[in-house]
Structure formats: C-alpha cells, structure tokens
Enzyme design. Sequence first.
Site, PDB file in Angstrom:
ATOM      1  N   ARG A 125       0.810  -1.239   0.000  1.00  0.00           N
ATOM      2  CA  ARG A 125       0.000   0.000   0.000  1.00  0.00           C
ATOM      3  C   ARG A 125       0.837   1.280   0.000  1.00  0.00           C
ATOM      4  NH1 ARG A 125      -2.741  -3.150   3.827  1.00  0.00           N
ATOM      5  NH2 ARG A 125      -4.506  -4.252   2.895  1.00  0.00           N
ATOM      6  N   LYS A 147       1.849  11.280 -11.406  1.00  0.00           N
ATOM      7  CA  LYS A 147       0.971  10.420 -12.203  1.00  0.00           C
ATOM      8  C   LYS A 147       1.733   9.140 -12.525  1.00  0.00           C
ATOM      9  CE  LYS A 147      -2.226  13.471 -14.616  1.00  0.00           C
ATOM     10  NZ  LYS A 147      -2.643  13.977 -15.941  1.00  0.00           N
ATOM     11  N   GLU A 189       7.062  18.056 -25.174  1.00  0.00           N
ATOM     12  CA  GLU A 189       6.484  18.408 -23.869  1.00  0.00           C
ATOM     13  C   GLU A 189       7.056  19.742 -23.361  1.00  0.00           C
ATOM     14  OE1 GLU A 189       3.941  16.741 -22.879  1.00  0.00           O
ATOM     15  OE2 GLU A 189       4.242  14.563 -22.891  1.00  0.00           O
ATOM     16  N   LYS A 231       5.615  22.924 -14.439  1.00  0.00           N
ATOM     17  CA  LYS A 231       4.883  21.727 -14.003  1.00  0.00           C
ATOM     18  C   LYS A 231       4.648  21.757 -12.498  1.00  0.00           C
ATOM     19  CE  LYS A 231       3.639  17.161 -14.525  1.00  0.00           C
ATOM     20  NZ  LYS A 231       3.664  15.935 -15.296  1.00  0.00           N
ATOM     21  N   GLU A 241      -5.871  16.882 -10.713  1.00  0.00           N
ATOM     22  CA  GLU A 241      -6.463  17.236 -12.013  1.00  0.00           C
ATOM     23  C   GLU A 241      -7.978  17.434 -11.944  1.00  0.00           C
ATOM     24  OE1 GLU A 241      -4.574  15.454 -15.522  1.00  0.00           O
ATOM     25  OE2 GLU A 241      -6.519  15.495 -16.499  1.00  0.00           O
ATOM     26  N   ARG A 245      -4.742  21.371 -14.041  1.00  0.00           N
ATOM     27  CA  ARG A 245      -3.760  20.364 -14.471  1.00  0.00           C
ATOM     28  C   ARG A 245      -4.120  19.743 -15.823  1.00  0.00           C
ATOM     29  NH1 ARG A 245      -0.439  15.801 -10.991  1.00  0.00           N
ATOM     30  NH2 ARG A 245       0.680  14.997 -12.798  1.00  0.00           N
ATOM     31  N   ASN A 249      -2.386  18.488 -20.732  1.00  0.00           N
ATOM     32  CA  ASN A 249      -2.678  17.454 -21.724  1.00  0.00           C
ATOM     33  C   ASN A 249      -2.927  18.031 -23.113  1.00  0.00           C
ATOM     34  OD1 ASN A 249      -2.461  15.243 -19.960  1.00  0.00           O
ATOM     35  ND2 ASN A 249      -4.452  15.763 -19.090  1.00  0.00           N
ATOM     36  N   HIS A 252      -2.732  15.740 -26.097  1.00  0.00           N
ATOM     37  CA  HIS A 252      -2.636  14.365 -25.609  1.00  0.00           C
ATOM     38  C   HIS A 252      -3.854  13.509 -25.974  1.00  0.00           C
ATOM     39  CE1 HIS A 252       0.796  15.933 -23.503  1.00  0.00           C
ATOM     40  NE2 HIS A 252       1.032  14.795 -22.878  1.00  0.00           N
ATOM     41  N   HIS A 256      -2.828  10.333 -27.647  1.00  0.00           N
ATOM     42  CA  HIS A 256      -3.065   8.991 -27.094  1.00  0.00           C
ATOM     43  C   HIS A 256      -3.798   8.125 -28.115  1.00  0.00           C
ATOM     44  CE1 HIS A 256      -2.645  10.367 -22.603  1.00  0.00           C
ATOM     45  NE2 HIS A 256      -1.492  10.233 -23.211  1.00  0.00           N
ATOM     46  N   HIS A 269       5.785   8.778 -27.657  1.00  0.00           N
ATOM     47  CA  HIS A 269       4.761   9.597 -26.990  1.00  0.00           C
ATOM     48  C   HIS A 269       4.875  11.066 -27.411  1.00  0.00           C
ATOM     49  CE1 HIS A 269       2.035  11.004 -23.891  1.00  0.00           C
ATOM     50  NE2 HIS A 269       2.969  11.832 -23.451  1.00  0.00           N
TER      51      HIS A 269
HETATM   52  P1  NAD Z   1      10.819   5.830 -22.583  1.00  0.00           P
HETATM   53  O1  NAD Z   1      10.743   5.667 -21.146  1.00  0.00           O
HETATM   54  O2  NAD Z   1      10.313   4.720 -23.443  1.00  0.00           O
HETATM   55  O3  NAD Z   1      12.334   6.138 -22.977  1.00  0.00           O
HETATM   56  C1  NAD Z   1      12.665   6.329 -24.325  1.00  0.00           C
HETATM   57  C2  NAD Z   1      13.812   5.403 -24.765  1.00  0.00           C
HETATM   58  O4  NAD Z   1      15.047   5.945 -24.317  1.00  0.00           O
HETATM   59  C3  NAD Z   1      13.733   4.006 -24.204  1.00  0.00           C
HETATM   60  O5  NAD Z   1      14.192   3.092 -25.148  1.00  0.00           O
HETATM   61  C4  NAD Z   1      14.703   4.081 -23.024  1.00  0.00           C
HETATM   62  O6  NAD Z   1      15.211   2.839 -22.635  1.00  0.00           O
HETATM   63  C5  NAD Z   1      15.768   4.954 -23.581  1.00  0.00           C
HETATM   64  N1  NAD Z   1      16.582   5.703 -22.636  1.00  0.00           N
HETATM   65  C6  NAD Z   1      16.200   6.237 -21.451  1.00  0.00           C
HETATM   66  N2  NAD Z   1      17.182   6.991 -20.954  1.00  0.00           N
HETATM   67  C7  NAD Z   1      18.215   6.925 -21.827  1.00  0.00           C
HETATM   68  C8  NAD Z   1      19.491   7.522 -21.874  1.00  0.00           C
HETATM   69  N3  NAD Z   1      19.905   8.381 -20.951  1.00  0.00           N
HETATM   70  N4  NAD Z   1      20.303   7.216 -22.907  1.00  0.00           N
HETATM   71  C9  NAD Z   1      19.880   6.371 -23.901  1.00  0.00           C
HETATM   72  N5  NAD Z   1      18.667   5.814 -23.931  1.00  0.00           N
HETATM   73  C10 NAD Z   1      17.832   6.109 -22.901  1.00  0.00           C
HETATM   74  O7  NAD Z   1      10.048   7.133 -23.080  1.00  0.00           O
HETATM   75  P2  NAD Z   1       9.916   8.613 -22.468  1.00  0.00           P
HETATM   76  O8  NAD Z   1       9.752   9.486 -23.633  1.00  0.00           O
HETATM   77  O9  NAD Z   1      10.967   8.901 -21.476  1.00  0.00           O
HETATM   78  O10 NAD Z   1       8.539   8.521 -21.670  1.00  0.00           O
HETATM   79  C11 NAD Z   1       7.330   8.256 -22.342  1.00  0.00           C
HETATM   80  C12 NAD Z   1       6.354   7.684 -21.335  1.00  0.00           C
HETATM   81  O11 NAD Z   1       6.107   8.662 -20.336  1.00  0.00           O
HETATM   82  C13 NAD Z   1       5.011   7.336 -21.943  1.00  0.00           C
HETATM   83  O12 NAD Z   1       4.617   6.063 -21.477  1.00  0.00           O
HETATM   84  C14 NAD Z   1       4.084   8.409 -21.421  1.00  0.00           C
HETATM   85  O13 NAD Z   1       2.763   7.963 -21.287  1.00  0.00           O
HETATM   86  C15 NAD Z   1       4.704   8.728 -20.100  1.00  0.00           C
HETATM   87  N6  NAD Z   1       4.410  10.069 -19.600  1.00  0.00           N
HETATM   88  C16 NAD Z   1       3.969  10.180 -18.320  1.00  0.00           C
HETATM   89  C17 NAD Z   1       3.720  11.421 -17.778  1.00  0.00           C
HETATM   90  C18 NAD Z   1       3.325  11.543 -16.345  1.00  0.00           C
HETATM   91  O14 NAD Z   1       2.952  12.629 -15.925  1.00  0.00           O
HETATM   92  N7  NAD Z   1       3.446  10.497 -15.561  1.00  0.00           N
HETATM   93  C19 NAD Z   1       3.909  12.573 -18.552  1.00  0.00           C
HETATM   94  C20 NAD Z   1       4.358  12.432 -19.863  1.00  0.00           C
HETATM   95  C21 NAD Z   1       4.610  11.161 -20.385  1.00  0.00           C
HETATM   96  N1  GLY Z   2       1.594  14.987 -18.170  1.00  0.00           N
HETATM   97  C1  GLY Z   2       0.344  15.444 -17.674  1.00  0.00           C
HETATM   98  C2  GLY Z   2       0.292  15.599 -16.203  1.00  0.00           C
HETATM   99  O1  GLY Z   2       1.230  15.296 -15.508  1.00  0.00           O
HETATM  100  O2  GLY Z   2      -0.691  15.996 -15.682  1.00  0.00           O
END
Ligand code: NAD
Ligand code: GLY
Length: 365
Positions: A125, A147, A189, A231, A241, A245, A249, A252, A256, A269
């Site tokens: 938890r 998130k 972003e 942010k 949100e 917040r 998006n 998005h 999505h 993404h």
């Molecule tokens: P990712 O995590 O897939 O990373 C992109 C690629 O880069 C992967 O292959 C990873 O292994 C590689 N990588 C990571 N760090 C590296 C480095 N320093 N050197 C070389 N390679 C590296 O993608 P992302 O763009 O980081 O994140 C996208 C994800 O984030 C999506 O799933 C999206 O939904 C999520 N997201 C979440 C929020 C949130 O608020 N939680 C906001 C925006 C996006």
């Molecule tokens: N990336 C959207 C949020 O964090 O709310």
Amino acid sequence: MQSGHTDPLTVELGERSYPIHIAAGLLTDGTLLSAHVRAKKAVVVTNTTVAPLYLERLRSTLQTAGIEVIPVILPDGEAYKTWETLNLIFDALLENRCERKTPLIALGGGVIGDMGGFAAACYQRGMPFIQIPTTLLSQVDSSVGGKTAINHPLGKNMIGAFYQPGAVFADMSTLNTLPDRELSAGLAEVIKYGLIRDLPFLEWLEAHIERLLARDPAALIEAVRRSCQNKAEVVAADERETGERALLNLGHTFGHAIETGLGYGEWLHGEAVAAGTLIAARLSCDLSWISEADVRRIEAIHVRAGLPVRAPKLEVARYLELMSHDKKVEDGRLRLVLLQAVGKAVVFDGASVAQIGAAIEARCT
Ligand code: NAD
Ligand code: GLY
C-alpha cells in the site's frame, strides 16, 4: 563527486512537498542521494537499455554510501508498460523480502518512472519512491507530479494511481546518450509549457531550439528548469487534475489515440503529442480563437524541433472511437484542451463531432 548544482525546485504539496534537483553528475553525488534514500537497501527499477549505461554508476554511489542495491531490469519499450511487466517488479520485491520502508528508485525514462511509481504506490500500500529520470521527456514532465500508470490495450495510461515521489534527480549528463529522436520527442512536452501558459518561454524556445538540439548543456538545463517550474506550479495548484492540471494534456487526447491506434511504441509519446497539438491548434483556429499565422508559428517550432506535425492516416471514426476512452471524458462529453491564444490553453467541451473530425482530417497525412 560534486554535482555543482543550483538550488532545487520544489513541488509544494504541504508535508508531501519534494525537491527537483537538476544538474550534471547527480548519479555520483552520494551525499545528496543518500540524504533521500534513507535505508540500508533500495530497489532500482530500470530497463535493458538504461542498465548498461547507468545502473553501475548509481549502484556504486549508493554502495559507497552504505546502501545495498537490488536491481530490477525490465524489458524496454512502451509495449511493455503492462500488467505483466508490473508483476515482474512485484515478484522481485517479494523475492527480495522488501519491506514497506524499502525505497524504490525508478532509473530511466517515462515508461520506467510511470511503472515504477505505480508499483511503489501498490506494494504494501505504498513504499518510498524516488525518480531518476534519464530522458528529456521524463526530466521535464513525467517524473514530476505523481501520475503513475500502465497501459491497457483499449487505452493509454488507463490503470494507475496518483503517487508523488519523495525527490526527483534529473542528472543532465544522462542526456548525452539519448538518441536524437528521443531528444526531439522530449521537446514536444517542453514546447507544450510555452503554448499552454508561458509565452516568454515559448519565445525563448524559438530563439534557442537549435542549441537544444545540439545539446548545449546550459540551454538544456534552462529548458528543464523552466519546464519543471511550470509543471511544479500546476501540480501544486491542482494535484488531482480537477481543473488547471488538465491543461498539461494539450495534444494528448489526439496523441493517445495515435499511440493506441497504431500500437504502443510505433510512434513515440512526444511525437504523438506533437501531431496531436497541431490538431488542437487547427481546431482552435477553426473556432476563431487563434489565427492561421498562429497555427503556422506552432507548426514551425515543432518542425524545427524535429517533430512530426501531421497525424497518421487513421479513419476519423477510429480517432473518435479511441478518443472516447480519454480520461477527460465527463458524462460522455469529450473535453479537449485547446488554445484561446498562443500561451493560453483552456479546456473546452463545446466543439461538435463534425468540427473535431474536420480538424483531424485537415491534419492527417
Ligand atoms: P521511454 O521511457 O520509453 O524512454 C525512451 C527510450 O530511451 C527508451 O528506449 C529508453 O530505454 C531509452 N533511454 C532512457 N534513458 C536513456 C538515456 N539516458 N540514454 C539512452 N537511452 C535512454 O520514453 P519517455 O519518452 O521517457 O517517456 C514516455 C512515457 O512517459 C510514456 O509512457 C508516457 O505515457 C509517459 N508520460 C507520463 C507522464 C506523467 O505525468 N506520468 C507525462 C508524460 C509522459
Ligand atoms: N503529463 C500530464 C500531467 O502530468 O498531468
């Protein structure tokens, strides 16, 4: 090693407030890391790409500080942001007899951060959680704000929880190994903050985008700081949100749909967000909120950042079906983030299906 960083930013959430440290060399700053990882052992969740690059560096720093590391190395990719992969984390936590107070550190991009955070929220938890984002996208967005989620075949990030980290460490030197395509995806972003609430930042980006693409360290640190500042302010004002917040998006809902419609991992993404932002801009212009010149301006900064500005050719009906699963749907009404002006976003539920369809059609390849 000293990371020589400036003061951290803070996400102000009362007793759950936490710092965002942004500097080169944080992975080797044992004093700073151990001040937040207050335990004899910690789990580090990472993936098969990031582990060979940075796991040993982090492990050695923590070990020197007297903290044993339990690594959990997951398969890499958006396609693995699933229940099955999440269960691999739980398996490792149980097999290693992790306790409720054992910290979980997510070392990687947004996929690792989102899944690691969800695992930390659920295990017993809730266990302490720390984000070490290593992509530009995760440094400017996903590591901040709590998130966490996994994908479902019917919709992206549909299963998850709000669960804030105790600290974020954005080690800027990790960006040196990031592929160019991933750097551009992160810029989507970054540009978003300028478009939704920070016109001076957008103007700064228009002046410095080539420095960012060339990985100029000073420019990158400025972009990450200003993004995280935006942010942090939004999250502090509306953690769950219920209002502002949602503006984060922009692009998005369309993005999505692109990611789910093409199959997770086909488009990155950030790429899907970029094409989605241009659909949102088109619709905002069709509603006479922004001008054609504004749309061209928004397109230009995305093109210069190396991002796609045309959405893939799925049927409009397919887009609308995929968008009907969006988390911003309320009482069956689709709520979209649109631009009232460049630098000012709003949530709007008054666009007709015909208007939305026309904007999608206009921006498809
Ligand atoms: P990712 O995590 O897939 O990373 C992109 C690629 O880069 C992967 O292959 C990873 O292994 C590689 N990588 C990571 N760090 C590296 C480095 N320093 N050197 C070389 N390679 C590296 O993608 P992302 O763009 O980081 O994140 C996208 C994800 O984030 C999506 O799933 C999206 O939904 C999520 N997201 C979440 C929020 C949130 O608020 N939680 C906001 C925006 C996006
Ligand atoms: N990336 C959207 C949020 O964090 O709310």
